[in-house]
Design a protein around this motif. Structure first.
Motif, PDB file in Angstrom:
ATOM      1  N   SER A 100       0.843  -1.185   0.000  1.00 14.79           N
ATOM      2  CA  SER A 100       0.000   0.000   0.000  1.00 14.79           C
ATOM      3  C   SER A 100       0.882   1.239   0.000  1.00 14.79           C
ATOM      4  CB  SER A 100      -0.897   0.005   1.241  1.00 14.79           C
ATOM      5  OG  SER A 100      -0.124   0.246   2.403  1.00 14.79           O
ATOM      6  N   PRO A 101       0.359   2.407  -0.394  1.00 14.99           N
ATOM      7  CA  PRO A 101       1.158   3.638  -0.336  1.00 14.99           C
ATOM      8  C   PRO A 101       1.669   3.931   1.066  1.00 14.99           C
ATOM      9  CG  PRO A 101      -0.800   3.967  -1.681  1.00 14.99           C
ATOM     10  CD  PRO A 101      -0.937   2.610  -1.044  1.00 14.99           C
ATOM     11  N   ALA A 102       0.842   3.661   2.099  1.00 16.97           N
ATOM     12  CA  ALA A 102       1.279   3.912   3.475  1.00 16.97           C
ATOM     13  C   ALA A 102       2.442   3.012   3.844  1.00 16.97           C
ATOM     14  CB  ALA A 102       0.114   3.712   4.439  1.00 16.97           C
ATOM     15  N   PHE A 103       2.371   1.727   3.436  1.00 21.02           N
ATOM     16  CA  PHE A 103       3.452   0.810   3.755  1.00 21.02           C
ATOM     17  C   PHE A 103       4.719   1.177   2.976  1.00 21.02           C
ATOM     18  CE2 PHE A 103       5.693  -3.304   3.263  1.00 21.02           C
ATOM     19  CZ  PHE A 103       5.953  -3.527   4.605  1.00 21.02           C
ATOM     20  N   GLY A 132      -2.765  -5.751  13.049  1.00 25.99           N
ATOM     21  CA  GLY A 132      -2.965  -4.535  13.831  1.00 25.99           C
ATOM     22  C   GLY A 132      -1.870  -3.516  13.592  1.00 25.99           C
ATOM     23  N   LEU A 133      -0.608  -3.963  13.585  1.00 23.88           N
ATOM     24  CA  LEU A 133       0.489  -3.037  13.330  1.00 23.88           C
ATOM     25  C   LEU A 133       0.433  -2.477  11.920  1.00 23.88           C
ATOM     26  CD1 LEU A 133       3.620  -4.608  15.074  1.00 23.88           C
ATOM     27  CD2 LEU A 133       2.236  -2.667  15.816  1.00 23.88           C
ATOM     28  N   MET A 134       0.014  -3.310  10.960  1.00 34.05           N
ATOM     29  CA  MET A 134      -0.107  -2.810   9.597  1.00 34.05           C
ATOM     30  C   MET A 134      -1.143  -1.693   9.513  1.00 34.05           C
ATOM     31  SD  MET A 134       2.114  -4.126   7.678  1.00 34.05           S
ATOM     32  CE  MET A 134       1.428  -3.483   6.159  1.00 34.05           C
ATOM     33  N   MET A 135      -2.248  -1.857  10.224  1.00 35.27           N
ATOM     34  CA  MET A 135      -3.262  -0.794  10.211  1.00 35.27           C
ATOM     35  C   MET A 135      -2.756   0.446  10.937  1.00 35.27           C
ATOM     36  SD  MET A 135      -6.963  -2.730  10.553  1.00 35.27           S
ATOM     37  CE  MET A 135      -6.502  -3.931  11.808  1.00 35.27           C
ATOM     38  N   ALA A 136      -1.946   0.257  11.996  1.00 38.38           N
ATOM     39  CA  ALA A 136      -1.355   1.408  12.688  1.00 38.38           C
ATOM     40  C   ALA A 136      -0.408   2.165  11.754  1.00 38.38           C
ATOM     41  CB  ALA A 136      -0.616   0.939  13.938  1.00 38.38           C
ATOM     42  N   ILE A 137       0.328   1.420  10.927  1.00 37.42           N
ATOM     43  CA  ILE A 137       1.204   2.051   9.944  1.00 37.42           C
ATOM     44  C   ILE A 137       0.372   2.845   8.937  1.00 37.42           C
ATOM     45  CG2 ILE A 137       2.770   1.575   8.018  1.00 37.42           C
ATOM     46  CD1 ILE A 137       3.749  -0.849   9.684  1.00 37.42           C
ATOM     47  N   ASP A 138      -0.742   2.259   8.493  1.00 38.82           N
ATOM     48  CA  ASP A 138      -1.616   2.953   7.549  1.00 38.82           C
ATOM     49  C   ASP A 138      -2.187   4.238   8.138  1.00 38.82           C
ATOM     50  OD1 ASP A 138      -1.225   1.145   5.530  1.00 38.82           O
ATOM     51  OD2 ASP A 138      -3.001  -0.044   5.993  1.00 38.82           O
TER      52      ASP A 138
END
Length: 445
Positions: free
Chosen positions: A74-77, A99-105
């Protein structure tokens, strides 16, 4: 094709290459067993202000081996990786935690980029993700020779230079085949049980093998405002009975980095509960939210799951297969050093060996009916006949996959000074009692 699309494609290619490297790693069963045991022995060392778990480089590789399927960025990642250049092998581990991936997003990464360099080596803290419950620290080590063989110790210090009362885990150093020589990258996973993240945190890395212990220290600010007031508490207050024992699911606490499920055991239970087996949270789509550990107290436990803070399910079900428990009247084991016999305790525990080495007492046990156990046999509150207390120096266990009998051992610090019989209280027990259950968690309250 745009430059941004090309950047994403290049990043995916680099991540896929890292995955292929880990896929090619050959991990002999004996080596894996030794690595796990080394971690357990380190984990069992007593800490007065904190608890520390060490995992092996093989364990870290095993985590990466879970990184399967199509790699999409994803662009955020992509932005996240760009802020931590050269750490694709580490951030691929983070992709296992939804959960951490969504926090990164949600742009919760705090870039640090601070280095301590001397004596030909350097330690850099690249960035952190944190809230009131957890902190994940990304770091890189360069130029410290032989650290992969000797390892290092890590201390976390507050603004006053005092040890933080936290639990944290980190892997033994391991390098990637295409990395610069003596370069190691990984994460420190911190749990805040009794305190909040400090405004400034110091991480001290100590080389174990140096003749004069070298220490690298990195101090950096922590922005607690990014996740301030984001804690959400969902009352549950439901009681289940497993193997005749009453267990109450009190509440679920949602943080950006994890979900914490608070569980309380009825004080009138006839057994001491050490662990609830195979716990998982399953949403309405059938997705399982993984658990990555627990914090055990005297009357209950707090179980940590992947966070669903930014994607609350419509329905959530807690599932498990049973529990590890022992009758309260069988918790104390007596060891007679003279006759090398065992008294009391559960029937399936046998003393195989008792010996003195370098003033320490080493005890070796076998445990029946421990097939596929995920925890070991450990002890606390060790006293001799005079009431003198002793500490556990090291402990470990060898789980059995094919056979029902596992083995465990414990080293008692200065155990040669014990007078008469040693009394030892069991603090964890590997035998699992089957009692499958399912319970709805009201996440939409």
């Amino acid at each position: 094709m745009t430059d941004k699309h090309n950047a994403f494609e290049n990043l995916e290619s680099r991540l896929q290459a890292r995955k292929n490297e880990y896929d090619a790693i050959s991990v002999p069963e004996t080596a894996a067993s030794q690595a796990v045991q080394a971690g357990i022995r380190q984990a069992s060392r007593k800490r007065k202000t904190r608890l520390r778990w060490l995992t092996s480089s093989i364990s870290a590789a095993a985590l990466v081996l879970l990184f399967t399927g199509c790699i999409r960025v994803s662009p955020a990642f992509a932005s996240f990786v760009e802020q931590l250049p050269g750490m694709e092998s580490v951030v691929s581990l983070i992709r296992q935690d939804k959960g951490l991936m969504m926090a990164i997003d949600q742009s919760l990464l705090q870039k640090v980029g601070i280095t301590d360099e001397h004596d030909g080596g350097s330690v850099t803290v690249e960035g952190i993700i944190t809230d009131e419950s957890r902190m994940v620290i990304f770091y890189k080590i360069k130029g410290i020779k032989d650290v992969e063989k000797s390892g290092f110790d890590i201390d976390l210090l507050d603004e006053n230079g005092k040890q933080l009362p936290v639990a944290f885990s980190y892997a033994s150093p391991h390098s990637d085949s295409d990395s610069e020589k003596y370069t190691y990258e990984d994460i420190i996973d911190v749990t805040f049980n009794e305190s909040l993240p400090p405004d400034h945190l110091t991480i001290a890395f100590k080389d174990r093998m140096a003749k004069t212990t070298n220490t690298w220290k990195v101090t950096f600010p922590v922005n607690r405002n990014l996740t301030k007031n984001m804690k959400k508490t969902v009352p549950v207050n439901q009681t289940i009975t497993l193997d005749g024992q009453r267990i109450t699911i009190e509440q679920a606490i949602l943080y950006p980095t994890r979900l914490v499920l608070d569980i309380k055991y009825d004080p009138d239970n006839t057994k001491k509960i050490f662990d609830i087996s195979d716990l998982r949270l399953v949403d309405e789509q059938g997705r399982a939210w993984r658990t990555d550990g627990s914090s055990i107290g005297g009357v209950g436990t707090s179980v940590f799951f992947e966070s669903m803070y930014f994607s609350i399910p419509k329905k959530l079900t807690l599932q498990g297969s049973g529990l590890s428990a022992l009758d309260k009247n069988k918790l104390i084991i007596g060891i007679d050093p003279a006759s090398k016999t065992i008294q009391g305790g559960p029937q399936g525990v046998t003393l195989l060996e008792y010996k003195i080495k370098d003033n320490d007492a080493i005890l070796h046990f076998s445990v029946e009916n421990a097939e596929n156990a995920i925890s070991g046999l450990t002890f606390t509150n060790i006293k001799d006949s005079t009431g003198k207390e002793f500490d556990v120096k090291e402990a470990g266990w060898s789980p059995s996959v094919e056979h029902l009998t596992a083995e465990a051992w414990v080293t008692i610090d200065h155990g040669s000074a014990a007078k008469g019989k040693l009394n030892m209280e069991i603090s964890s027990y590997p035998v699992q009692n089957r009692a499958p259950f399912s319970l709805d968690i009201p996440v939409n309250k």
